[in-house]
Design a protein around this motif. Structure first.
Motif, PDB file in Angstrom:
ATOM      1  N   ALA A  23       0.858  -1.186  -0.096  1.00 50.74           N
ATOM      2  CA  ALA A  23      -0.006   0.057  -0.057  1.00 50.74           C
ATOM      3  C   ALA A  23       0.712   1.270  -0.019  1.00 50.74           C
ATOM      4  O   ALA A  23       0.420   2.249  -0.519  1.00 50.74           O
ATOM      5  CB  ALA A  23      -0.893   0.068   1.369  1.00 50.74           C
ATOM      6  N   VAL A 150      -5.822   4.427  -4.584  1.00 50.77           N
ATOM      7  CA  VAL A 150      -4.959   4.260  -3.255  1.00 50.77           C
ATOM      8  C   VAL A 150      -5.733   4.171  -1.873  1.00 50.77           C
ATOM      9  O   VAL A 150      -5.476   3.313  -1.148  1.00 50.77           O
ATOM     10  CB  VAL A 150      -4.069   5.316  -2.892  1.00 50.77           C
ATOM     11  CG1 VAL A 150      -3.064   5.199  -1.451  1.00 50.77           C
ATOM     12  CG2 VAL A 150      -2.974   5.402  -4.166  1.00 50.77           C
ATOM     13  N   GLY A 153      -5.918   2.410   1.304  1.00 53.78           N
ATOM     14  CA  GLY A 153      -5.017   1.391   1.520  1.00 53.78           C
ATOM     15  C   GLY A 153      -4.155   1.422   2.696  1.00 53.78           C
ATOM     16  O   GLY A 153      -4.009   0.369   3.412  1.00 53.78           O
TER      17      GLY A 153
END
Length: 270
Positions: A23, A150, A153
């Motif tokens: 991540a 994203v 994450g």
């Protein structure tokens, strides 16, 4: 049985740490670098006057809590301008059907032609509106907001690492409890030290390198918010007294000092 607990502990530790690293790398690759001049990075919005940090009120709300926080801010803003009436029962009623900017007009459209609608329905309609998406797009382009690919994450991966550390501890305790009376469980318990060190070490590194774990703002975006290190204003400064719209944008509905507005948002699931 001890081998089973050890396998669970190692699997949880390795998987959670790998997900956190993945991540973090994805966020670094997908997040554009923030430009040097923040005043030029975030284009002017007609929604609200610029504050000391260079962000508009809507941009602060989005970076702090995403589109739902932005929706709460515009509803309260319009209520303070007497364009909307927010009842403590969770209903929004139009008083003045004229919006002064794109987001206010989107809020009026979300309420609908009847002039009255439940606040949760208004909020959900607002978060998917083009005006709100434009605020998000500006911030993403400026490198201040995390791209959709994203989110969320990093914060989710950090929670997994914390959970994995707890799993390791519980597995070690279960192994000790299940050990036969008089058996030497020390060597087996020592094997749990490695995944525990791995999870706690990764968690500590994430807190040092990635904290705060925002689902919406990049590191550069966090620094632009009032109260952050290096920011030119603070949420409790004279320009942004407690209970103000800036405080709402930064902290959410719980920060409202008006009991009617606070009840209106909370009674509707805010």
């Amino acid at each position: 049985m001890s081998l089973l607990f050890l396998l669970v502990a190692w699997s949880a530790a390795v998987l959670s740490c790998a997900l956190l690293c993945r991540a973090a790398v994805a966020a670094a690759h997908l997040t554009p670098p923030a430009p040097r001049a923040s005043a030029q990075a975030v284009p002017a919005a007609a929604a609200a006057e610029r504050r000391g940090s260079g962000l508009t009120l809507y941009e602060m709300a989005y970076l702090s809590g995403g589109p739902h926080r932005l929706a709460d801010v515009v509803l309260v803003l319009m209520a303070q301008k007497r364009r909307l009436l927010l009842a403590d029962t969770g209903w929004a009623t139009v008083v003045d059907p004229v919006g002064t900017d794109a987001v206010e007009r989107a809020a009026l459209t979300a309420i609908g032609p009847d002039g009255q609608r439940r606040i949760p329905a208004v909020r959900e309609a607002l978060v998917s509106d083009e005006a709100v998406r434009q605020v998000a797009d500006r911030l993403e382009t400026a490198g201040l907001a995390l791209p959709a690919a994203v989110r969320p994450g990093i914060s989710g991966a950090v929670r997994l690492v914390r959970g994995a550390a707890l799993v390791v501890l519980l597995s070690a305790l279960a192994t000790y409890w299940k050990a036969a009376p008089g058996a030497d469980s020390g060597p087996v318990l020592a094997w749990f030290a490695v995944p525990l060190i791995l999870t706690l070490g990764t968690w500590a590194a994430a807190r040092f390198e990635l904290h705060p774990y925002s689902d919406w703002a990049t590191t550069a975006g966090e620094r632009q918010l009032p109260g952050a290190a290096g920011s030119r204003s603070a949420p409790d400064s004279p320009a942004a007294p407690a209970g103000s719209l800036i405080t709402l944008a930064l902290r959410g509905p719980a920060a409202l000092t008006d009991p009617t507005l606070r009840a209106a948002l909370h009674s509707s699931g805010a």
